[in-house]
Structure formats: C-alpha cells, structure tokens
Design an enzyme around this catalytic site. Structure first.
Site, PDB file in Angstrom:
ATOM      1  N   ASP A 277       0.835  -1.205   0.000  1.00  9.85           N
ATOM      2  CA  ASP A 277       0.000   0.000   0.000  1.00  9.85           C
ATOM      3  C   ASP A 277       0.867   1.251   0.000  1.00  9.85           C
ATOM      4  O   ASP A 277       2.070   1.177   0.229  1.00  9.85           O
ATOM      5  CB  ASP A 277      -1.000  -0.001   1.169  1.00  9.85           C
TER       6      ASP A 277
ATOM      7  N   ASN B 228      -8.399  -1.174  13.495  1.00 12.47           N
ATOM      8  CA  ASN B 228      -9.792  -1.252  13.018  1.00 12.47           C
ATOM      9  C   ASN B 228     -10.012  -2.476  12.129  1.00 12.47           C
ATOM     10  O   ASN B 228     -11.041  -2.595  11.470  1.00 12.47           O
ATOM     11  CB  ASN B 228     -10.178   0.030  12.274  1.00 12.47           C
TER      12      ASN B 228
ATOM     13  N   HIS C 104      -8.192  -3.261   9.511  1.00 13.67           N
ATOM     14  CA  HIS C 104      -7.809  -3.119   8.100  1.00 13.67           C
ATOM     15  C   HIS C 104      -6.629  -4.017   7.753  1.00 13.67           C
ATOM     16  O   HIS C 104      -5.818  -4.368   8.601  1.00 13.67           O
ATOM     17  CB  HIS C 104      -7.581  -1.645   7.714  1.00 13.67           C
TER      18      HIS C 104
ATOM     19  N   GLU D  21      -9.944  -0.627   4.307  1.00 14.95           N
ATOM     20  CA  GLU D  21     -10.578  -0.151   5.533  1.00 14.95           C
ATOM     21  C   GLU D  21     -11.909  -0.875   5.742  1.00 14.95           C
ATOM     22  O   GLU D  21     -12.415  -1.551   4.834  1.00 14.95           O
ATOM     23  CB  GLU D  21     -10.806   1.361   5.415  1.00 14.95           C
TER      24      GLU D  21
HETATM   25  C1  F6R Z   1       1.138  -1.368   6.255  1.00 17.51           C
HETATM   26  C2  F6R Z   1      -0.258  -1.776   6.244  1.00 17.51           C
HETATM   27  C3  F6R Z   1      -1.121  -1.661   7.450  1.00 17.51           C
HETATM   28  C4  F6R Z   1      -0.446  -2.175   8.708  1.00 17.51           C
HETATM   29  C5  F6R Z   1      -1.365  -2.052   9.910  1.00 17.51           C
HETATM   30  C6  F6R Z   1      -0.651  -2.433  11.186  1.00 17.51           C
HETATM   31  O1  F6R Z   1       1.700  -1.507   4.961  1.00 17.51           O
HETATM   32  O2  F6R Z   1      -0.719  -2.172   5.247  1.00 17.51           O
HETATM   33  O3  F6R Z   1      -2.311  -2.383   7.209  1.00 17.51           O
HETATM   34  O4  F6R Z   1      -0.082  -3.505   8.523  1.00 17.51           O
HETATM   35  O5  F6R Z   1      -1.851  -0.750  10.042  1.00 17.51           O
HETATM   36  O6  F6R Z   1       0.370  -1.513  11.414  1.00 17.51           O
HETATM   37  P1  F6R Z   1       1.431  -1.751  12.575  1.00 17.51           P
HETATM   38  O7  F6R Z   1       2.231  -2.914  12.183  1.00 17.51           O
HETATM   39  O8  F6R Z   1       2.237  -0.477  12.597  1.00 17.51           O
HETATM   40  O9  F6R Z   1       0.647  -1.964  13.820  1.00 17.51           O
END
Ligand code: F6R
Length: 250
Positions: free
Chosen positions: A67, A136, A138, A143
C-alpha cells in the site's frame, strides 16, 4: 489456517523471517508482497541478518508494495516506498527494478490502481503476501467496508487510520486523506498469506478477526475464507482468543 503463537515479538520476527527464507530458498523467482508498519520491522531485521550469511538470498525474488499514500511526491521521505527502502530494501541490496511500486504522485488514482493491478499480473503469481492488521481490522489500506473481492484501488482513509498515521506525518492535518492498496480480492490470489500480529493493543482486533462474524466491517475476517493462511501472533496478541469456544491454540 495455521496459527503459531510466538513467545514474544523477537520470536515472532524470527519465525516470520524463517517462513520467507524457506520460500526464498525453495523457489527461483518468488513474488512477495511486503507491508510497512511497526510489526514487520523485526522480521526485516532478521532477514537482513540472514542475508549476511547468504548474500544471494534475495536474488531472483520480486517484491510488491502492499500500500501507499496517494497524491504525494514519489521522493517524499514519508512515502511507504521510501519507508520500505530505508527499513529493508536498500540494506538488502534489492534493486528498485525488483520492486513493483505504486506511483504515489500519479494524477489519476483509478488509472494508477489499474496499472498496478496489471503490473502485479505481469510480475507473476503472488507466492506470499505478508500482512499486518490495523486496530480497526484493516488489511493494507482495505478499511472497514472493503469487500472480500475488492480490487487494487485508491481509497479514503478512515478517521481512525488518519489518527494512527498522525505521528508518522507530524500531525493529523498532514496525513494524506487517500491511499492506494492492493485489494482484498487481489490479495486472495496469493498462494500463501502470512499475517503478523504483536502486542496487547492488537488482542481485541485479533479476537474479532479470528472469532467474530466474517464481515466487511472487519476486513481481516476475509482471511478466514482463504486457503493457505499462517498467522504468527505473540502471546500478548492472543490473550483474548479461544475463550468462547473459538479455535483452541496450540
Ligand atoms: C502497512 C499496512 C497496514 C499495517 C497495519 C498495522 O503496509 O498495510 O495495514 O499492517 O496498520 O500496522 P502496525 O504494524 O504499525 O501496527
């Protein structure tokens, strides 16, 4: 679904790196989706250690960015492509030509998402997607509300994701409102999926993802519909699992 409970974050990181190292060792040209965020940092550090021993470990592999923020300069240090380069790719000596990136400054988000979907097709099948989970639920920037067959696309970030990205951007106001993500449908084509989950803060969402109803409101629940999924979660993250007749952990 294979569920591995790691003792702690270091153990999780070593186990995740081992899964990727085994794949890299068994296929001449594996295609790997890479996430950003805090969770995979330890895995990247472990992979870099392995690369010191086996200098050609990444040769032949192709990498796909999971992403990216939209409408930012491609050389903005806060781009997720920049984050990946700093945290892993540069030290691993992985050439930019081996990485399929979103073009964050593309003027037309829909066209950029279609270009990326086509580029993934030509990179070959995805051998493994490495994923984290947001508070959340995602996955990537899919989302809540994302359909299980959603394509790679440009999305609006939810207020919760904007809040949790504020530290990285310096303030909530500075966080881009749109982002690109590989879609859940795109990710479902991967031969294997590796979900990494660490820390007490993730216990509630991991519980919802693994044991709650399968719903687009918790995008991570879509993983339960896939064939070849490995979850590596540490003990803090699994604290709420298995209490209501859900899957017992071993
Ligand atoms: C990052 C991504 C997000 C993270 C998620 C968890 O490329 O796609 O979905 O994997 O927000 O983030 P952390 O690991 O910082 O808790």
């Amino acid at each position: 679904m294979q569920f591995i409970v790691a003792h702690d974050y270091e153990d999780l990181s070593r186990r995740a790196a081992r899964v990727l190292a085994d794949l890299l060792g068994s296929l001449p040209k594996p295609v790997i989706v890479l996430p950003t965020g805090n969770t995979p940092l330890g895995m990247y550090r472990e992979l870099l250690k392995l690369a010191l021993v086996d200098r050609v470990i990444f040769s032949g592999a192709g990498f796909i960015q999971l992403d990216e923020y939209a409408s930012i300069d491609e050389d903005d240090w806060r781009s997720l492509a920049g984050w990946l380069r700093r945290s892993f790719l540069d030290d691993a000596n992985i050439s930019p030509s081996s990485v399929t990136n979103f073009r964050s400054s593309a003027p037309d988000g829909a066209m950029e998402a279609s270009r990326m979907e086509r580029a993934i097709g030509t990179a070959g099948e995805i051998d493994i997607s490495v994923l984290g989970i947001g508070l959340n639920g995602h996955i990537g920037f899919n989302e809540p509300g994302s359909a299980a067959d959603s394509p790679t696309r440009i999305v609006q970030l939810t207020p919760q994701s904007i809040r949790s990205n504020a530290e990285y951007w310096g303030s909530e106001a500075a966080v881009p409102r749109q982002a690109y993500t590989l879609g859940l449908g795109t990710l479902s084509r991967a031969r294997r999926t590796l979900l990494l989950v660490s820390g007490a803060a993730k216990a509630q969402i991991l519980h919802a993802a693994m044991e709650g109803s399968v719903t687009p409101q918790v995008p991570a629940t879509f993983l339960r519909q896939l064939q070849n999924v490995t979850v590596i979660a540490d003990r803090e993250a699994v604290a709420l699992l298995g209490r209501e007749g859900g899957p017992r952990l071993c």
